[in-house]
Scaffold this motif. Structure first.
Motif, PDB file in Angstrom:
ATOM      1  N   UNK A 204      43.281  49.331  37.474  1.00 22.92           N
ATOM      2  CA  UNK A 204      43.266  47.912  37.782  1.00 22.92           C
ATOM      3  C   UNK A 204      44.395  47.191  37.085  1.00 22.92           C
ATOM      4  N   UNK A 205      44.718  46.023  37.597  1.00 21.46           N
ATOM      5  CA  UNK A 205      45.663  45.126  36.935  1.00 21.46           C
ATOM      6  C   UNK A 205      44.840  44.082  36.188  1.00 21.46           C
ATOM      7  N   UNK A 206      45.439  43.318  35.263  1.00 22.91           N
ATOM      8  CA  UNK A 206      44.649  42.362  34.491  1.00 22.91           C
ATOM      9  C   UNK A 206      43.811  41.404  35.327  1.00 22.91           C
ATOM     10  N   UNK A 229      41.825  52.181  33.279  1.00 22.89           N
ATOM     11  CA  UNK A 229      43.266  52.064  33.022  1.00 22.89           C
ATOM     12  C   UNK A 229      43.745  50.705  33.517  1.00 22.89           C
ATOM     13  N   UNK A 230      44.513  50.018  32.682  1.00 25.99           N
ATOM     14  CA  UNK A 230      45.080  48.721  33.063  1.00 25.99           C
ATOM     15  C   UNK A 230      46.592  48.784  32.951  1.00 25.99           C
ATOM     16  N   UNK A 231      47.262  48.142  33.921  1.00 24.65           N
ATOM     17  CA  UNK A 231      48.722  48.132  33.881  1.00 24.65           C
ATOM     18  C   UNK A 231      49.293  47.083  34.795  1.00 24.65           C
ATOM     19  N   UNK A 232      50.620  47.082  34.915  1.00 26.99           N
ATOM     20  CA  UNK A 232      51.425  46.174  35.735  1.00 26.99           C
ATOM     21  C   UNK A 232      51.667  44.831  35.078  1.00 26.99           C
ATOM     22  N   UNK A 233      50.886  44.481  34.070  1.00 27.51           N
ATOM     23  CA  UNK A 233      51.085  43.266  33.286  1.00 27.51           C
ATOM     24  C   UNK A 233      50.243  43.427  32.025  1.00 27.51           C
TER      25      UNK A 233
END
Length: 443
Positions: A204-206, A229-233
């Motif tokens: 996921x993203x925030x 897992x979190x990413x992209x920002x």
């Protein structure tokens, strides 16, 4: 790199009728391989082909078909405007291709070239540039992430991210096909969709995780997962803490760019703490250049980097230092234990105020810790005396500018408090949920 190693799962013995599920439609590896074979047969001999990258089995078949044929695939966002679409087709020379998932064919010929994808940048500094991503870079990155996240064929990966970006497409589709894990793409990344999927591994993203923690029932349904897992920002620290409270999981955070794929990550078996993105993946080396106050531009070398910008040798050369390091344009700090912390983009997130260098993300996290604040974006605005002043844009209710300023000053150094606060109904965001600070209204 040959197709078989990159798409390991498609050639293995493990198959199931719901190996992939995208927006409610399921297929087996055998069915996907047949549809991709038909794409490969049609695409053979073309320079590149473009596909409207909807959340669909057709998009997956198109990308796999390009890999089988060795023809670069150019994913186009379904909501791309006519001008953007025309620019991408003209710049890439790609031919639009539609996919009929019911059409099947065998394809056993060797792939023609190493370029797998041409992914276009957001165009914040001019027309979008085509980023050349090789099969070798994808394979190196996915293997490194599989080790870092202990990602195996026993996992079920769940996400609802767009299929025209690295996160949703490379990690979220090709990663599953390489690891052999079952994939459930929820169509849209809703808390209810995530809760119902029964996955072991979630991406996921925030923005997605913020919505999940606001739906406590959905969040608690993820307690049976293995890894989030979190990413992209950057993930706001309050969201990290809420995920830990509601799901029992501390999310893994990672860092990457279109040009580099994923280069830093916390580990499934390691310590995870808010605001850090871990250490370099195998083969990646980093440095922080021109550091002052402990922070500076993050620069990289490694096997996951792109092969350049399509048709733009000058832009490619400018993205590297004279001694061969890729310039990310992101500001970072490396802590004593080697863990990396991303402050933000040099152009928008490093604020120089009154002789201090201040990371916008630190101020944003402080604002988000206030119970009345739902979203926050912080920028530096010109100031005659300070050079730049800290300006906060917030989505909040029942709180005043003075209360938020005092709230931040009580938690951070006084020089990090916002000098101005503007209240908005919502922050401008892109398809991946990243706040678009250049679109914030002027003071």
């Amino acid at each position: 790199m040959p197709a078989v190693p990159l798409l390991t799962a498609l050639y293995g013995e493990r198959d199931r009728p719901d190996a992939l599920t995208v927006d409610g439609r399921a297929c087996s590896y055998e069915e996907l391989l047949g549809a991709a074979g038909a794409v490969a047969r049609r695409a053979a001999g073309t320079k590149a082909f473009a596909v409207e990258a909807t959340a669909s089995l057709e998009t997956v078949a198109a990308v796999v078909g390009g890999l089988l044929a060795g023809v670069p695939v150019v994913p186009i966002a379904p909501d791309a405007g006519s001008g953007e679409r025309e620019h991408i087709l003209r710049d890439s020379g790609a031919e639009p291709l539609t996919v009929d998932f019911a059409e099947r064919a065998d394809h056993t010929g060797p792939p023609a070239g190493d370029t797998a994808l041409v992914l276009y940048t957001s165009g914040t500094t001019g027309p979008p540039k085509g980023v050349l991503i090789s099969r070798a870079a994808i394979a190196a990155d996915l293997d490194a992430l599989a080790a870092a996240w202990q990602w195996t064929a026993d996992d079920t990966l769940v996400h609802g991210l767009p299929l025209f970006h690295v996160h949703g497409l490379v990690l979220g589709v090709l990663g599953a096909l390489r690891a052999g894990s079952r994939l459930v793409h929820t169509g849209r990344p809703t808390p209810a969709g995530y809760a119902a999927a029964g996955g072991t591994l979630y991406f996921g993203v925030p923005t997605v995780w913020q919505r999940v923690v606001r739906d406590e029932e959905a969040a608690r349904a993820l307690s049976g997962a293995r890894l989030l897992v979190s990413g992209s920002a950057p993930l706001p620290a309050p969201v990290f803490e809420e995920l830990r409270r509601l799901t029992g999981h501390e999310p893994v955070e990672r860092y990457g760019m279109t040009e580099t794929l994923i280069t830093l990550s916390t580990r499934a078996a390691g310590e995870r703490r808010p605001g850090v993105v871990g250490t370099p993946l195998p083969g990646i080396v980093t440095r922080v250049a021109d550091a002052a106050d402990g922070i500076g531009e993050l620069q990289l070398k490694g096997p996951t980097l792109f092969d350049g910008y399509l048709g733009r040798p000058d832009a490619t050369a400018a993205s590297y230092t004279a001694d061969g390091w890729f310039r990310t344009g992101d500001i970072a700090a490396i802590e004593p234990d080697g863990v990396h912390r991303i402050v933000g983009r040099a152009s928008t997130d490093l604020i120089k105020s009154g002789g201090y260098r201040i990371g916008a993300g630190e101020v944003e996290n402080a604002l988000l810790a206030h119970p009345a604040v739902r979203e926050a974006a912080v920028v530096g605005a010109p100031h005659a005396d300070l050079g730049q002043q800290i300006v906060a844009y917030v989505v909040a209710s029942g709180v005043t500018e003075a209360e938020l300023t005092d709230f931040v000053a009580a938690r951070l150094s006084a020089h990090k408090r916002p000098r101005a606060v503007r209240f908005l109904a919502e922050l401008p965001r892109n398809a991946m949920g990243k706040p678009q600070k250049r679109l914030l209204p002027p003071l």
